[in-house]
Design an enzyme around this catalytic site. Structure first.
Site, mmCIF file in Angstrom:
data_model
loop_
_atom_site.group_PDB
_atom_site.id
_atom_site.type_symbol
_atom_site.label_atom_id
_atom_site.label_comp_id
_atom_site.label_asym_id
_atom_site.label_seq_id
_atom_site.Cartn_x
_atom_site.Cartn_y
_atom_site.Cartn_z
ATOM 1 N N GLU A 115 0.853 -1.325 0.338
ATOM 2 C CA GLU A 115 0.004 0.013 -0.134
ATOM 3 C C GLU A 115 0.867 1.247 -0.079
ATOM 4 O O GLU A 115 0.455 2.196 -0.600
ATOM 5 C CB GLU A 115 -0.785 -0.100 1.274
ATOM 6 C CG GLU A 115 -2.120 -1.164 1.076
ATOM 7 C CD GLU A 115 -1.802 -2.345 1.346
ATOM 8 O OE1 GLU A 115 -2.455 -3.384 0.968
ATOM 9 O OE2 GLU A 115 -0.372 -2.601 1.924
ATOM 10 N N PHE A 116 2.029 1.243 0.613
ATOM 11 C CA PHE A 116 2.979 2.253 0.681
ATOM 12 C C PHE A 116 3.472 2.508 -0.784
ATOM 13 O O PHE A 116 3.310 3.912 -1.255
ATOM 14 C CB PHE A 116 4.151 1.919 1.555
ATOM 15 C CG PHE A 116 5.159 3.095 1.162
ATOM 16 C CD1 PHE A 116 5.349 4.207 1.844
ATOM 17 C CD2 PHE A 116 6.367 2.804 0.351
ATOM 18 C CE1 PHE A 116 6.046 5.280 1.702
ATOM 19 C CE2 PHE A 116 7.410 3.825 0.164
ATOM 20 C CZ PHE A 116 7.264 5.001 0.813
#
Length: 425
Positions: A61-62
């Site tokens: 997700e980063f």
């Protein structure tokens, strides 16, 4: 339902504490949250600049939110960025990332933790990437009237939001000021629930991989030497033991002169590294032990260093993306942007880009080792079939880019509106 949600979180935290002596990730999760709120309060107590909060569940997700983080930093350098992670696999790898001013674990989602965290951070804006829905944090932000958005979200009819018992989770959706989805199907599902603050922006990961492909290549002489003789190179990205097991028959069946292999395991445990080395004894060379000279003659180069995967695909002819013989497929876009024809396992249906690539003819999902061997041999021994796939995959990624710009236009307008309201002329 809220009672069950709260009890479930406490049980989850308890199980991790009990597992901590035996499971390294559980220990990291638990130890990282000891004294966390006091640490956050101390770190931020003297900070006077406006702060924005970005939250990512994990490393994937980063990377999905990274292009938005980077553009936000460029356009609002006067704001301080607070970045949080739920999982150790995100925090431990990115805890020193220079693109954020403060990086923390996310406290457990309770009413008390939420109040203390928001008091300390005092965010002007909150951005959640893709999948994170925490009741107390979202309702706390909503009560404080903090603009809160979710980006690169994707929804499916089988998710809890669309079940009769999903009322608590539907309330969470209503706390967002705006939700930016990856596709029109997700937007339509939310509108069926009465969620109007939603629009389709696309997936910000496309912007990341396009930027990676456009950037000058890093100086990696070992990788340059590995593929210098023109032999096709298969890049095995984010592999798990199940992937290696499925690949073994195909690699044993192909002559060493026909294919060379770069293997990048998802997790760099010694047990997993040794499993790869056992594929073809004597033919596997670890990256950390390689020189350009030894890499030039190696059959399999095992990447035992973090941070190289996105660059690896630049050196490939073909790509195999791991995870889809287990919990789920990893990132196919990092390979597709370089035009690599792709192979992966059967568990890919939650990933829109994988379905798109299959439909375009740029990727193939295989159900077992036999199918994988057949597909890999076809691509290796029919080079004339690869070039059309290269163009399809590159074109697909390029045409899907632009989500970051769409989201930033909305954010610019929202922040300008909030500033005007707080400073009326």
């Amino acid at each position: 339902m809220l009672f069950l949600y709260t009890i479930g979180l406490w049980l989850y935290a308890l199980l991790l504490r009990l597992a901590a002596p035996f499971v390294p990730k559980a220990a990291q999760w638990t130890n990282g949250r000891r004294g966390l709120l006091a640490h956050i309060q101390q770190a931020l107590q003297a900070e006077t600049a406006p702060r924005v909060w970005f939250h990512c569940a994990s490393l994937g997700e980063f990377e999905q939110g990274r292009p938005l983080l980077e553009v936000y930093r460029q356009q609002y350098p006067q704001h301080k960025i607070v970045l949080t992670f739920f999982s150790p696999s995100g925090y431990e790898i990115r805890k020193d990332w220079p693109g954020a001013d403060y990086i923390f674990y996310l406290p457990l989602d309770t009413a008390a933790n939420t109040g203390a965290f928001l008091d300390a951070v005092q965010p002007r804006l909150a951005v959640f990437v893709k999948y994170e829905f925490w009741y107390y944090f979202l309702t706390g932000l909503h009560r404080r009237q903090v603009p809160t958005i979710c980006v690169s979200a994707i929804f499916r009819p089988d998710q809890v939001f669309f079940k009769p018992w999903g009322g608590l989770f539907r309330r969470m959706l209503g706390c967002f000021t705006h939700i930016f989805t990856q596709n029109e199907a997700s937007t339509a599902l939310l509108r069926q629930l009465g969620i109007r603050q939603v629009s389709t922006a696309g997936d910000t990961r496309f912007d990341t991989v396009v930027a990676t492909a456009a950037a000058p290549p890093k100086a990696l002489p070992i990788l340059t030497a590995f593929g210098a003789d023109g032999t096709p190179v298969l890049v095995v990205g984010s592999s798990w033991p199940e992937d290696i097991t499925m690949l073994t028959p195909a690699l044993q069946a192909l002559a060493p002169a026909a294919l060379r292999v770069l293997v990048a395991p998802h997790e760099l445990h010694e047990t997993g590294l040794r499993q790869v080395e056992a594929l073809l004894p004597g033919q596997v060379l670890r990256y950390s032990q390689a020189t350009p000279e030894t890499a030039a003659t190696a059959r399999i180069l095992l990447i035992d260093s973090i941070g190289l995967l996105r660059e690896l695909y630049r050196y490939g002819t073909l790509g195999y993306v791991g995870g889809a013989f287990g919990k789920g497929l990893h990132n196919t876009l990092e390979a597709a942007v370089f035009g690599l024809p792709l192979l992966f396992g059967p568990n890919y249906h939650k990933f829109q880009e994988a379905k798109d690539l299959i439909q375009l003819g740029g990727a193939d999902a295989v159900k077992d080792a036999e199918e994988l061997e057949t597909a890999l041999k076809f691509l290796v021994y029919n080079p004339e079939q690869r070039q059309p796939i290269v163009e399809k995959n590159r074109r697909y990624v390029l045409t899907q880019a632009g989500a970051t710009a769409k989201i930033m236009r909305w954010l610019d307008g929202e922040l300008s509106l909030r500033a005007a309201r707080s400073n009326p002329s």
